[in-house]
Design a protein around this motif. Structure first.
Motif, PDB file in Angstrom:
ATOM      1  N   ILE A 166      25.105  31.851 -22.324  1.00 45.33           N
ATOM      2  CA  ILE A 166      25.083  30.735 -21.365  1.00 45.33           C
ATOM      3  C   ILE A 166      26.462  30.093 -21.263  1.00 45.33           C
ATOM      4  O   ILE A 166      26.916  29.705 -20.179  1.00 45.33           O
ATOM      5  CB  ILE A 166      24.011  29.708 -21.773  1.00 45.33           C
ATOM      6  CG1 ILE A 166      22.613  30.322 -21.672  1.00 45.33           C
ATOM      7  CG2 ILE A 166      24.101  28.461 -20.910  1.00 45.33           C
ATOM      8  CD1 ILE A 166      21.505  29.412 -22.141  1.00 45.33           C
ATOM      9  N   PRO A 191      22.742  28.408 -17.011  1.00 49.98           N
ATOM     10  CA  PRO A 191      21.722  27.344 -16.983  1.00 49.98           C
ATOM     11  C   PRO A 191      20.594  27.626 -15.995  1.00 49.98           C
ATOM     12  O   PRO A 191      19.443  27.280 -16.265  1.00 49.98           O
ATOM     13  CB  PRO A 191      22.545  26.109 -16.564  1.00 49.98           C
ATOM     14  CG  PRO A 191      23.946  26.423 -16.970  1.00 49.98           C
ATOM     15  CD  PRO A 191      24.103  27.897 -16.770  1.00 49.98           C
ATOM     16  N   LEU A 192      20.913  28.268 -14.870  1.00 41.70           N
ATOM     17  CA  LEU A 192      19.867  28.584 -13.898  1.00 41.70           C
ATOM     18  C   LEU A 192      18.876  29.592 -14.475  1.00 41.70           C
ATOM     19  O   LEU A 192      17.654  29.402 -14.364  1.00 41.70           O
ATOM     20  CB  LEU A 192      20.497  29.137 -12.618  1.00 41.70           C
ATOM     21  CG  LEU A 192      19.501  29.601 -11.537  1.00 41.70           C
ATOM     22  CD1 LEU A 192      18.648  28.432 -11.070  1.00 41.70           C
ATOM     23  CD2 LEU A 192      20.247  30.233 -10.364  1.00 41.70           C
ATOM     24  N   ASP A 243      18.314  30.126 -17.581  1.00 42.87           N
ATOM     25  CA  ASP A 243      17.599  29.467 -18.671  1.00 42.87           C
ATOM     26  C   ASP A 243      16.457  28.623 -18.119  1.00 42.87           C
ATOM     27  O   ASP A 243      15.352  28.586 -18.686  1.00 42.87           O
ATOM     28  CB  ASP A 243      18.575  28.604 -19.469  1.00 42.87           C
ATOM     29  CG  ASP A 243      17.967  28.124 -20.777  1.00 42.87           C
ATOM     30  OD1 ASP A 243      16.963  28.729 -21.220  1.00 42.87           O
ATOM     31  OD2 ASP A 243      18.495  27.161 -21.362  1.00 42.87           O
ATOM     32  N   HIS A 244      16.709  27.943 -17.002  1.00 41.26           N
ATOM     33  CA  HIS A 244      15.661  27.133 -16.375  1.00 41.26           C
ATOM     34  C   HIS A 244      14.517  28.004 -15.865  1.00 41.26           C
ATOM     35  O   HIS A 244      13.346  27.594 -15.885  1.00 41.26           O
ATOM     36  CB  HIS A 244      16.256  26.330 -15.223  1.00 41.26           C
ATOM     37  CG  HIS A 244      15.247  25.459 -14.516  1.00 41.26           C
ATOM     38  ND1 HIS A 244      14.718  24.320 -15.092  1.00 41.26           N
ATOM     39  CD2 HIS A 244      14.661  25.580 -13.285  1.00 41.26           C
ATOM     40  CE1 HIS A 244      13.852  23.772 -14.248  1.00 41.26           C
ATOM     41  NE2 HIS A 244      13.801  24.518 -13.145  1.00 41.26           N
ATOM     42  N   LEU A 245      14.834  29.225 -15.432  1.00 38.99           N
ATOM     43  CA  LEU A 245      13.826  30.151 -14.926  1.00 38.99           C
ATOM     44  C   LEU A 245      13.193  30.984 -16.034  1.00 38.99           C
ATOM     45  O   LEU A 245      12.468  31.938 -15.747  1.00 38.99           O
ATOM     46  CB  LEU A 245      14.444  31.075 -13.874  1.00 38.99           C
ATOM     47  CG  LEU A 245      14.958  30.395 -12.600  1.00 38.99           C
ATOM     48  CD1 LEU A 245      15.629  31.403 -11.692  1.00 38.99           C
ATOM     49  CD2 LEU A 245      13.812  29.702 -11.861  1.00 38.99           C
ATOM     50  N   GLN A 246      13.485  30.665 -17.288  1.00 41.96           N
ATOM     51  CA  GLN A 246      12.864  31.296 -18.463  1.00 41.96           C
ATOM     52  C   GLN A 246      13.247  32.767 -18.608  1.00 41.96           C
ATOM     53  O   GLN A 246      12.467  33.565 -19.112  1.00 41.96           O
ATOM     54  CB  GLN A 246      11.336  31.161 -18.408  1.00 41.96           C
ATOM     55  CG  GLN A 246      10.843  29.726 -18.389  1.00 41.96           C
ATOM     56  CD  GLN A 246       9.330  29.644 -18.292  1.00 41.96           C
ATOM     57  OE1 GLN A 246       8.718  30.250 -17.427  1.00 41.96           O
ATOM     58  NE2 GLN A 246       8.731  28.884 -19.197  1.00 41.96           N
ATOM     59  N   SER A 279       7.334  33.655 -20.623  1.00 46.21           N
ATOM     60  CA  SER A 279       7.532  32.906 -19.394  1.00 46.21           C
ATOM     61  C   SER A 279       6.237  32.824 -18.592  1.00 46.21           C
ATOM     62  O   SER A 279       5.314  33.632 -18.756  1.00 46.21           O
ATOM     63  CB  SER A 279       8.624  33.561 -18.543  1.00 46.21           C
ATOM     64  OG  SER A 279       8.238  34.862 -18.141  1.00 46.21           O
TER      65      SER A 279
END
Length: 561
Positions: free
Chosen positions: A83, A91-92, A94-97, A104
């Motif tokens: 990251i 980060p994107l 990570d936000h989307l698992q 997820s």
């Protein structure tokens, strides 16, 4: 699997008479909620949707193979590093698992839909197959000559129709056909045989086993857990969650109820390729950990040997040997000679070839500055198993061989505020100062080399505030703990998948018919016909029909076609 007619019914079954709105368009009534649910269920349980979901599941698993994952089986710092290197997409994702793919929401949704789809496909087909198993073979058609495989002859041996039908029935039963027998109005008779029912059973076993695999993965994810623990030679470990170096628990696991076994590492042995001329010189050949364990605090101790591909099983937990390294042992004394750190081994993790590792020592209030104020002492080190005698220019720390035959410890020291809890394997030196140790190997990079040779294993801290001693080295081993309650289910399902494939691909659904009747009015000769029909392409059908026919034909038979 829903047929096109069934799929059309959901939309057209309740259509009312068409209404002419005057514009040439046709208005159809809306589906009710129940009709919409029934249509959605038929779509979900169709084989087409099941294949699409299986394809989507394979696509969804790709990020789990390409990207580092937050799990006990991988280094958790890899995700943080990835990251940090990809500040835009990291980060994107990570936000989307994407770094916890198998846990997820989107992966679990596809998984659950595929599970429901397979169940919806299997149950109706199973019921249909049960009904087929209970049905007898169909009666023989009137015109057997139209069959793909046909064989006939005239029998003038004087045998009766009943004799020939009995011989045909016995021959088909010997070939494992399910047989029925009947008579014709013209005085003749027929025998109908069918086999290959297990072909559909193999298909169902394959799909049921696939469901078993999916159930096994779900059981493992919810009731299973993985953990890592690092143990030095001579040290022990109690299977308590707080002692894990890393872990991943399923939602149904109570960390306070893990099996209470204990494990002690006696001696770790590693062997390497010793041939200098071999291309894999210095590569690992074998790892062996001699351990002592007890299944519970009150049970007797037992000895065992753990190797890479030979885990130890204790109370449902598999203990795997996954990695190893060295732990240099140091002693830190203050200016009075009192040991602040007494014979302390610290794990050094691989950072280079031939067993070279790096690690840190953190000593709270281990250094006193010139004003008498206590400060944290941080030691950053590189361990060299087989020190060549000097630092190689341009290469730094180089080891001649992975075995600790001439160990050396390269240390750099920091003093200051290292933080209240700086972590186990990392050290924050942003608010600390680097200390120039006596006899540094490089003035621009103040570090000192300590070996186990007499007089070269001790270095003094500045201002007479203490000493650092390199006492020796022990080996450490990393054990991966895996509790998987689904192993037997997955194993049986895997066997079922193979057996189901072999059955569905190797078994042929065939029907063989035999009809016997008088050749002509007033003649004693009989006309015997044998024909066969297969559910799909079957190159051996004609051979089997001819085999049955030749078995029924007398040695001096009449004309053959």
């Amino acid at each position: 699997m829903a047929s096109p007619t069934e799929e059309m019914d959901a939309a057209s079954l309740t259509t009312a008479p068409r209404e002419d709105t005057g514009t040439g368009s046709v208005t159809l009534p809306r589906l009710s909620s129940w009709e919409m649910l029934r249509w959605a269920w038929r779509q979900l349980t169709s084989m087409r949707v099941a294949l699409i979901l299986l394809f989507l599941l394979s696509l969804a698993a790709i990020p789990g193979s390409l990207l580092p994952q937050r799990s006990a089986n991988t280094d958790p710092t890899l995700v943080t590093v990835w990251i940090a290197k990809h500040k835009t997409f990291g980060p994107l994702l990570d936000h989307l698992q994407f770094f916890t793919v198998y846990k997820s929401v989107w992966f679990s949704s596809i998984y659950l839909l595929l599970f429901i789809s397979l169940i919806g496909c299997i149950l109706p087909r199973t019921w249909q197959h049960v009904k087929v198993l209970r049905k007898p073979p169909p009666a023989a058609p009137r015109n057997l000559a139209r069959m793909p495989a046909h064989f006939r002859f005239s029998d003038g041996s004087g045998a009766s129709i009943e004799d020939r039908l009995g011989a045909a029935e016995a021959a088909l039963k010997k070939k494992r056909f399910r047989v029925v027998r009947g008579t014709d109005a013209d005085g003749g008779g027929w025998v109908s045989g069918e086999k290959g029912y297990l072909r559909e059973a193999g298909n169902l076993i394959f799909h049921l086993s696939l469901v078993g695999i999916l159930v096994g993965f779900a059981v493992k994810g919810y009731y299973g857990y993985q953990a890592k623990v690092v143990i030095n030679e001579g040290d022990g470990f109690s299977n308590i969650a707080m002692y894990y170096d890393d872990h991943s628990f399923g939602g149904g696991v109570d960390p306070n109820k893990v099996p209470p076994f204990g494990l002690t590492l006696g001696k770790f042995t590693a062997t390497y390729e010793p041939n200098h001329n071999a291309p894999d010189y210095g590569q690992a050949r074998d790892f062996t950990a001699d351990v002592t364990y007890n299944a519970s605090p009150t049970s007797p101790s037992k000895k065992a040997v753990v190797k890479e591909n030979s885990p130890l099983n204790v109370d449902g937990v598999s203990v795997y040997l996954s990695s190893h390294g060295y732990s240099p042992v140091i002693t830190v004394r203050d200016k009075t000679g009192k040991a602040i750190v007494d014979h302390q081994p610290v794990e050094f993790f691989d950072s280079g070839a031939m067993g070279v590792g790096s690690g840190i020592y953190k000593v709270k209030n281990g250094y006193t500055d010139q004003y008498g104020s206590p400060q944290d002492l941080g030691l950053s080190g590189i361990f060299i198993p087989d020190y060549p005698g000097e630092m190689v220019p341009g290469l730094g720390a180089v080891s001649l061989f992975p075995t600790a035959s001439n160990p050396a410890l390269v240390l750099s020291a920091y003093t200051g505020n290292l933080g209240p809890n700086p972590g186990v394997y990392t050290m924050d030196v942003s608010r600390a100062q680097r200390v120039k140790l006596p006899n540094s190997v490089d003035p621009t990079n103040p570090a000192v080399v300590l070996t186990l040779q007499p007089g070269k294993n001790t270095v003094a801290l500045p201002n007479g505030t203490g000493t650092i001693e390199f006492d020796g080295v022990v080996q450490w081993a990393q054990f991966d703990l895996n509790h998987d309650p689904s192993k037997m289910l997955v194993f049986v399902s895997a066997i079922g998948i193979i057996a189901g494939l072999l059955g569905s691909l190797g078994i042929r659904r065939r029907r063989v018919f035999v009809r016997v009747k008088p050749a002509a009015a007033g003649q004693e000769a009989l006309r015997v016909e044998v024909a066969g029909l297969a559910r799909a392409e079957d190159s051996r059908l004609r051979e089997e029909v001819r085999g049955v026919g030749r078995g029924l034909r007398p040695s001096k038979a009449g004309a053959q076609k």
